[in-house]
Motif scaffolding. Structure first.
Motif, PDB file in Angstrom:
ATOM      1  N   ASN A  34       0.830  -1.213   0.000  1.00 35.06           N
ATOM      2  CA  ASN A  34       0.000   0.000   0.000  1.00 35.06           C
ATOM      3  C   ASN A  34       0.864   1.262   0.000  1.00 35.06           C
ATOM      4  OD1 ASN A  34      -2.222  -1.622   0.075  1.00 35.06           O
ATOM      5  ND2 ASN A  34      -2.912  -1.031   2.116  1.00 35.06           N
ATOM      6  N   LEU A  35       1.933   1.259   0.787  1.00 32.01           N
ATOM      7  CA  LEU A  35       2.787   2.448   0.858  1.00 32.01           C
ATOM      8  C   LEU A  35       3.503   2.678  -0.469  1.00 32.01           C
ATOM      9  CD1 LEU A  35       4.310   2.211   4.449  1.00 32.01           C
ATOM     10  CD2 LEU A  35       2.410   3.627   3.660  1.00 32.01           C
ATOM     11  N   VAL A  36       3.948   1.588  -1.095  1.00 30.41           N
ATOM     12  CA  VAL A  36       4.668   1.739  -2.365  1.00 30.41           C
ATOM     13  C   VAL A  36       3.714   2.192  -3.486  1.00 30.41           C
ATOM     14  CG1 VAL A  36       5.949   0.478  -4.146  1.00 30.41           C
ATOM     15  CG2 VAL A  36       6.567   0.212  -1.742  1.00 30.41           C
ATOM     16  N   VAL A  37       2.506   1.682  -3.472  1.00 34.70           N
ATOM     17  CA  VAL A  37       1.515   2.117  -4.474  1.00 34.70           C
ATOM     18  C   VAL A  37       1.232   3.615  -4.316  1.00 34.70           C
ATOM     19  CG1 VAL A  37      -0.934   1.949  -5.107  1.00 34.70           C
ATOM     20  CG2 VAL A  37       0.437  -0.123  -4.874  1.00 34.70           C
ATOM     21  N   ASN A  38       1.072   4.073  -3.089  1.00 33.94           N
ATOM     22  CA  ASN A  38       0.859   5.506  -2.856  1.00 33.94           C
ATOM     23  C   ASN A  38       2.061   6.324  -3.314  1.00 33.94           C
ATOM     24  OD1 ASN A  38      -1.712   5.417  -1.824  1.00 33.94           O
ATOM     25  ND2 ASN A  38      -1.050   5.332   0.317  1.00 33.94           N
ATOM     26  N   ALA A  39       3.263   5.809  -3.045  1.00 34.70           N
ATOM     27  CA  ALA A  39       4.475   6.510  -3.460  1.00 34.70           C
ATOM     28  C   ALA A  39       4.479   6.648  -4.985  1.00 34.70           C
ATOM     29  CB  ALA A  39       5.715   5.753  -2.980  1.00 34.70           C
ATOM     30  N   ARG A  40       4.164   5.564  -5.655  1.00 37.87           N
ATOM     31  CA  ARG A  40       4.099   5.605  -7.132  1.00 37.87           C
ATOM     32  C   ARG A  40       3.084   6.654  -7.590  1.00 37.87           C
ATOM     33  NH1 ARG A  40       0.704   1.005  -9.650  1.00 37.87           N
ATOM     34  NH2 ARG A  40      -0.858   2.365  -8.718  1.00 37.87           N
ATOM     35  N   ASP A  41       1.895   6.629  -6.977  1.00 35.92           N
ATOM     36  CA  ASP A  41       0.842   7.553  -7.399  1.00 35.92           C
ATOM     37  C   ASP A  41       1.216   9.008  -7.140  1.00 35.92           C
ATOM     38  OD1 ASP A  41      -0.575   5.351  -8.163  1.00 35.92           O
ATOM     39  OD2 ASP A  41      -1.985   5.390  -6.472  1.00 35.92           O
ATOM     40  N   ALA A  42       2.139   9.226  -6.192  1.00 32.56           N
ATOM     41  CA  ALA A  42       2.551  10.600  -5.873  1.00 32.56           C
ATOM     42  C   ALA A  42       3.639  11.088  -6.827  1.00 32.56           C
ATOM     43  CB  ALA A  42       3.044  10.669  -4.431  1.00 32.56           C
ATOM     44  N   MET A  43       4.077  10.217  -7.759  1.00 31.25           N
ATOM     45  CA  MET A  43       5.163  10.597  -8.671  1.00 31.25           C
ATOM     46  C   MET A  43       4.730  10.383 -10.114  1.00 31.25           C
ATOM     47  SD  MET A  43       8.439   9.130  -6.563  1.00 31.25           S
ATOM     48  CE  MET A  43       8.101   7.415  -6.922  1.00 31.25           C
ATOM     49  N   PRO A  44       3.748  11.172 -10.589  1.00 31.61           N
ATOM     50  CA  PRO A  44       3.221  10.937 -11.943  1.00 31.61           C
ATOM     51  C   PRO A  44       4.294  11.053 -13.029  1.00 31.61           C
ATOM     52  CG  PRO A  44       2.369  12.999 -11.013  1.00 31.61           C
ATOM     53  CD  PRO A  44       3.067  12.270  -9.902  1.00 31.61           C
ATOM     54  N   ASN A  45       5.346  11.824 -12.766  1.00 32.05           N
ATOM     55  CA  ASN A  45       6.403  11.943 -13.788  1.00 32.05           C
ATOM     56  C   ASN A  45       7.607  11.057 -13.492  1.00 32.05           C
ATOM     57  OD1 ASN A  45       4.890  14.000 -15.092  1.00 32.05           O
ATOM     58  ND2 ASN A  45       5.606  15.432 -13.518  1.00 32.05           N
ATOM     59  N   GLY A  46       7.424  10.140 -12.574  1.00 33.56           N
ATOM     60  CA  GLY A  46       8.510   9.234 -12.238  1.00 33.56           C
ATOM     61  C   GLY A  46       9.352   9.775 -11.101  1.00 33.56           C
ATOM     62  N   GLY A  47      10.028   8.884 -10.409  1.00 32.33           N
ATOM     63  CA  GLY A  47      10.856   9.299  -9.284  1.00 32.33           C
ATOM     64  C   GLY A  47      11.490   8.102  -8.628  1.00 32.33           C
ATOM     65  N   ALA A  48      11.958   8.309  -7.412  1.00 36.60           N
ATOM     66  CA  ALA A  48      12.696   7.256  -6.722  1.00 36.60           C
ATOM     67  C   ALA A  48      11.985   6.862  -5.427  1.00 36.60           C
ATOM     68  CB  ALA A  48      14.112   7.737  -6.405  1.00 36.60           C
ATOM     69  N   ILE A  49      11.856   5.572  -5.235  1.00 35.76           N
ATOM     70  CA  ILE A  49      11.291   5.038  -3.997  1.00 35.76           C
ATOM     71  C   ILE A  49      12.409   4.301  -3.269  1.00 35.76           C
ATOM     72  CG2 ILE A  49       9.554   3.499  -2.979  1.00 35.76           C
ATOM     73  CD1 ILE A  49       7.904   3.890  -5.540  1.00 35.76           C
ATOM     74  N   ALA A  50      12.546   4.556  -1.980  1.00 36.71           N
ATOM     75  CA  ALA A  50      13.562   3.856  -1.198  1.00 36.71           C
ATOM     76  C   ALA A  50      12.897   3.194   0.012  1.00 36.71           C
ATOM     77  CB  ALA A  50      14.643   4.826  -0.737  1.00 36.71           C
ATOM     78  N   ILE A  51      13.232   1.931   0.218  1.00 41.62           N
ATOM     79  CA  ILE A  51      12.772   1.227   1.420  1.00 41.62           C
ATOM     80  C   ILE A  51      14.002   0.942   2.262  1.00 41.62           C
ATOM     81  CG2 ILE A  51      11.581  -0.798   2.336  1.00 41.62           C
ATOM     82  CD1 ILE A  51      10.113  -1.093  -0.260  1.00 41.62           C
ATOM     83  N   ARG A  52      13.932   1.298   3.529  1.00 40.03           N
ATOM     84  CA  ARG A  52      15.075   1.048   4.414  1.00 40.03           C
ATOM     85  C   ARG A  52      14.604   0.402   5.702  1.00 40.03           C
ATOM     86  NH1 ARG A  52      15.597   6.297   3.522  1.00 40.03           N
ATOM     87  NH2 ARG A  52      16.686   6.768   1.584  1.00 40.03           N
ATOM     88  N   THR A  53      15.411  -0.518   6.221  1.00 42.82           N
ATOM     89  CA  THR A  53      15.113  -1.068   7.544  1.00 42.82           C
ATOM     90  C   THR A  53      16.268  -0.741   8.475  1.00 42.82           C
ATOM     91  OG1 THR A  53      16.121  -3.198   6.972  1.00 42.82           O
ATOM     92  CG2 THR A  53      13.752  -2.998   6.623  1.00 42.82           C
ATOM     93  N   ALA A  54      15.962  -0.579   9.759  1.00 44.09           N
ATOM     94  CA  ALA A  54      17.002  -0.259  10.744  1.00 44.09           C
ATOM     95  C   ALA A  54      16.516  -0.663  12.133  1.00 44.09           C
ATOM     96  CB  ALA A  54      17.313   1.239  10.732  1.00 44.09           C
ATOM     97  N   ASN A  55      17.450  -0.978  12.995  1.00 42.58           N
ATOM     98  CA  ASN A  55      17.116  -1.170  14.404  1.00 42.58           C
ATOM     99  C   ASN A  55      17.108   0.191  15.094  1.00 42.58           C
ATOM    100  OD1 ASN A  55      17.038  -3.942  14.143  1.00 42.58           O
ATOM    101  ND2 ASN A  55      19.167  -4.232  14.823  1.00 42.58           N
ATOM    102  N   VAL A  56      16.129   0.409  15.957  1.00 40.11           N
ATOM    103  CA  VAL A  56      16.085   1.642  16.747  1.00 40.11           C
ATOM    104  C   VAL A  56      16.003   1.233  18.217  1.00 40.11           C
ATOM    105  CG1 VAL A  56      14.741   3.708  17.276  1.00 40.11           C
ATOM    106  CG2 VAL A  56      14.958   2.950  14.907  1.00 40.11           C
ATOM    107  N   SER A  57      17.048   1.537  18.963  1.00 44.01           N
ATOM    108  CA  SER A  57      17.060   1.140  20.377  1.00 44.01           C
ATOM    109  C   SER A  57      16.124   2.046  21.174  1.00 44.01           C
ATOM    110  CB  SER A  57      18.470   1.262  20.947  1.00 44.01           C
ATOM    111  OG  SER A  57      18.819   2.631  21.024  1.00 44.01           O
ATOM    112  N   ALA A  58      15.768   1.595  22.375  1.00 47.78           N
ATOM    113  CA  ALA A  58      14.866   2.378  23.233  1.00 47.78           C
ATOM    114  C   ALA A  58      15.419   3.780  23.462  1.00 47.78           C
ATOM    115  CB  ALA A  58      14.649   1.660  24.557  1.00 47.78           C
ATOM    116  N   ALA A  59      16.748   3.867  23.655  1.00 57.01           N
ATOM    117  CA  ALA A  59      17.361   5.181  23.902  1.00 57.01           C
ATOM    118  C   ALA A  59      17.210   6.073  22.676  1.00 57.01           C
ATOM    119  CB  ALA A  59      18.840   5.004  24.255  1.00 57.01           C
TER     120      ALA A  59
END
Ligand code: ADP
Length: 261
Positions: A131-156
């Motif tokens: 769903n997020l990627v489809v929305n990203a695509r729809d927000a870029m009618p002239n084309g663009g870049a989509i990036a997916i990133r994962t990361a650990n986020v500690s409590a601090a």
């Protein structure tokens, strides 16, 4: 927290209502499509009414597509939460995602090292990413870049992030970023509401992000949009780190120690 509770109650009520209406509506649409088929059989292409009849049928089909989406939205899926590696789920989706975003957009994927496990339903997590990627695509009618990133986020680190309502704990973060239109403050305030859409009729249902929101809440996570008009949008999703119970840890250690036969 109260606002989030109200939102999820509202979603449930809308879901139930929508499910009931969609079901009855679908039966009526089946009749409309069936009768237009019968009439089409009595006309040849080129006859005066043929095109109008085709229009009736095509639009009824589109309406049926929308009601199917509504039904899917309201259906109480049986959840199978499992311990999952988010990077693997993203990697398994990339071929599909690339096909969905088409040639004029690019997709890049970047994973942090030793990403912690999370506990969630695979199908639901896939739905969130799609769903997020489809929305990203729809927000870029002239084309663009989509990036997916994962990361650990500690409590601090989480405590330092100052996202409203976020409880400091260990999280796995997944970012879905686009270089699209971005959103105004007015739009941002409404995006998680069921049926809110800025897309033209037939293109959007306004259910994508409310579904995403529901899934993230069910997984006890948090979602935040960070958006700048004319620059782009990043959806940040924090899912709680799964910490194995002593039994789970023991079973895993045992499995590792005992040579497989
Ligand atoms: P739909 O996609 O059917 O419109 P959603 O609930 O998924 O429904 O999205 C609601 C609205 O939020 C969209 O119509 C759009 O205005 C806005 N939106 C969502 N994602 C983005 C994005 N990545 N960039 C810009 N606007 C977005």
């Amino acid at each position: 927290l109260e606002a989030q509770f109200a939102q999820s109650q509202k979603m449930q009520a809308v879901g139930q209502l929508a499910g009931g209406v969609a079901h009855d509506f679908n039966n009526l649409l089946t009749a409309i499509i069936g009768f237009s088929d019968l009439l089409l059989l009595k006309h040849k292409p080129g006859d005066p009414s043929f095109n109008e009849l085709m229009q009736i049928k095509q639009n009824a089909n589109r309406a049926a597509g929308l009601t199917r989406q509504l039904l899917a939205f309201s259906r109480r899926q049986t959840l199978r939460p499992q311990v999952l590696e988010l990077p693997l789920i993203v990697d398994d989706l990339t071929v599909l995602l690339k096909r969905m975003i088409g040639e004029k957009n690019t997709l890049s994927v970047e994973h942090g090292r030793n990403i912690w496990p999370v506990r969630a339903d695979v199908v639901q997590l896939e739905q969130v990413i799609i769903n997020l990627v489809v929305n990203a695509r729809d927000a870029m009618p002239n084309g663009g870049a989509i990036a997916i990133r994962t990361a650990n986020v500690s409590a601090a680190e989480a405590a330092g992030m100052k996202f409203e309502g976020m409880v400091p704990a260990d999280y796995v973060l997944i970012d879905v970023e686009d270089t699209g239109t971005g959103m105004s403050q007015e739009v941002l305030e409404k995006i998680f509401e069921p049926f809110f859409t800025t897309k033209e009729l037939g293109k959007g249902t306004g259910l994508g992000l409310s579904t995403v929101y529901g899934i993230v809440k069910q997984t006890e996570g948090f979602i935040y949009p960070v958006s700048t008009l004319g620059v782009g949008t990043t959806f940040k999703i924090f899912l709680p780190r799964h910490v194995p119970s002593p039994e789970e840890a023991a079973a895993k250690a045992g499995a590792a120690a005992a040579p497989a036969k």
